[in-house]
Design a protein around this motif. Sequence first.
Motif, PDB file in Angstrom:
ATOM      1  N   ASP A   1       0.826  -1.216   0.000  1.00 34.20           N
ATOM      2  CA  ASP A   1       0.000   0.000   0.000  1.00 34.20           C
ATOM      3  C   ASP A   1       0.858   1.264   0.000  1.00 34.20           C
ATOM      4  O   ASP A   1       0.399   2.331  -0.385  1.00 34.20           O
ATOM      5  CB  ASP A   1      -0.922  -0.010   1.234  1.00 34.20           C
ATOM      6  CG  ASP A   1      -0.147  -0.336   2.512  1.00 34.20           C
ATOM      7  OD1 ASP A   1      -0.165  -1.511   2.927  1.00 34.20           O
ATOM      8  OD2 ASP A   1       0.504   0.573   3.053  1.00 34.20           O
TER       9      ASP A   1
ATOM     10  N   ASP B   1      -1.853 -11.507   7.229  1.00 35.34           N
ATOM     11  CA  ASP B   1      -1.763 -12.547   8.262  1.00 35.34           C
ATOM     12  C   ASP B   1      -1.146 -13.824   7.703  1.00 35.34           C
ATOM     13  O   ASP B   1      -1.221 -14.072   6.512  1.00 35.34           O
ATOM     14  CB  ASP B   1      -3.167 -12.824   8.812  1.00 35.34           C
ATOM     15  CG  ASP B   1      -3.718 -11.582   9.470  1.00 35.34           C
ATOM     16  OD1 ASP B   1      -4.568 -10.917   8.856  1.00 35.34           O
ATOM     17  OD2 ASP B   1      -3.239 -11.244  10.564  1.00 35.34           O
TER      18      ASP B   1
ATOM     19  N   ASP C   1       5.948  -6.048   6.673  1.00 35.69           N
ATOM     20  CA  ASP C   1       4.600  -5.486   6.765  1.00 35.69           C
ATOM     21  C   ASP C   1       3.687  -6.379   5.934  1.00 35.69           C
ATOM     22  O   ASP C   1       3.298  -6.055   4.807  1.00 35.69           O
ATOM     23  CB  ASP C   1       4.630  -4.054   6.203  1.00 35.69           C
ATOM     24  CG  ASP C   1       3.231  -3.486   6.072  1.00 35.69           C
ATOM     25  OD1 ASP C   1       3.021  -2.607   5.214  1.00 35.69           O
ATOM     26  OD2 ASP C   1       2.339  -3.945   6.811  1.00 35.69           O
ATOM     27  N   SER C   2       3.363  -7.538   6.476  1.00 36.95           N
ATOM     28  CA  SER C   2       2.659  -8.544   5.661  1.00 36.95           C
ATOM     29  C   SER C   2       1.183  -8.621   6.074  1.00 36.95           C
ATOM     30  O   SER C   2       0.756  -7.980   7.035  1.00 36.95           O
ATOM     31  CB  SER C   2       3.310  -9.911   5.911  1.00 36.95           C
ATOM     32  OG  SER C   2       3.122 -10.256   7.282  1.00 36.95           O
TER      33      SER C   2
HETATM   34  N1  LIG Z   1       0.166  -2.515   5.414  1.00 40.00           N
HETATM   35  C1  LIG Z   1      -1.122  -2.733   5.955  1.00 40.00           C
HETATM   36  C2  LIG Z   1      -1.106  -3.565   7.187  1.00 40.00           C
HETATM   37  C3  LIG Z   1      -0.960  -5.027   6.932  1.00 40.00           C
HETATM   38  N2  LIG Z   1      -0.822  -5.691   8.189  1.00 40.00           N
HETATM   39  C4  LIG Z   1      -1.767  -6.683   8.597  1.00 40.00           C
HETATM   40  C5  LIG Z   1      -3.156  -6.478   8.077  1.00 40.00           C
HETATM   41  C6  LIG Z   1      -4.108  -7.573   8.575  1.00 40.00           C
HETATM   42  C7  LIG Z   1      -4.082  -7.696  10.089  1.00 40.00           C
HETATM   43  N3  LIG Z   1      -4.940  -8.766  10.540  1.00 40.00           N
HETATM   44  C8  LIG Z   1      -2.684  -7.871  10.609  1.00 40.00           C
HETATM   45  C9  LIG Z   1      -1.778  -6.765  10.114  1.00 40.00           C
END
Ligand SMILES: NCCCN[C@H]1CC[C@H](N)CC1
Length: 292
Positions: free
Chosen positions: A89, A162, A159-160
């Motif tokens: 993003d 789940d 920055d994944s």
């Molecule tokens: N870059 C956006 C955040 C992505 N991180 C995840 C998104 C889904 C959540 N359950 C855990 C963090």
Amino acid sequence: KTSKMQYYNNPMWPGEAHSLKVEKILYQGKSPYQEILVFESSTYGNVLVLDGIVQLTDKDECAYQEMVTHLPLCSIPSPKNVLVVGGGDGGVLREIARHDSVETIDICEIDQLVIDVCKEFFPNLSIGYKDPRVRLHVGDAVDFLRNSPEGKYDAIIVDSSDPIGPAQALVEKPFFQTIARALKSGGVLCNLAESMWLHTHLIQDMLAICRQTFKGAVHYAWTSVPTYPSGVIGFLLCAKEGRPVNFLTPVNPIEKIQGATKAGKELRFYNSEIHRAAFVLPTFVRRELESY
Ligand SMILES: NCCCN[C@H]1CC[C@H](N)CC1
């Protein structure tokens, strides 16, 4: 129309669901990796959903993007080379760009469609791609890291989504070993580490792997993100051995942030006090994590 039962079936948080009022569907599509949905909510701005899981909203993304970035970058002296795994993003790129000491920002995102959709519907996040230090690699981070030179990065931010679906491999031991190899001595990893209310077994497993893989400090931190399940999300801060211990306590910020983004946007969530507070854990969490 999905049945109510289907809402409660996500294996990551069985028996619970969080809902947002939809004003308008802005995008619906499917990449080779996941289903992608963007909608305008009535109270949280635009919302990005991957495979039915909220990834970010305009209203509360600052909490996650600022903490996942500044907890590592403010805990080591003048970070120069940074890698983002995931983060399609662009929000983490926007935050890294606040650090004047940073010279190169590599990002490895597996899904080009996520990038394209965020450039269209989340301009406040995808502005991160505009920084000239950013070098985008579209592909699998496991391969990217395997081909990275040893000891290249001061900091790596994972920055994944789940660990079910495309991000499954990102919580397994071989991946952490490739991260440790790609970090400079004294370098730091910040990894998504899920919720203290819902995932202590997963956190214990990740702590055990990281304590074996990173001989410096390994700490669990957390923050409030209202649109994530249970309203909180965790981070694992792992420091590779090699720098004087006083630099290796990710708990204490030693770097000040120069402030506004390229677009002149000030921080909305992170500060030095909340940096320290993020590592303070409730008693049940201390008890469940202490022996890992
Ligand atoms: N870059 C956006 C955040 C992505 N991180 C995840 C998104 C889904 C959540 N359950 C855990 C963090």
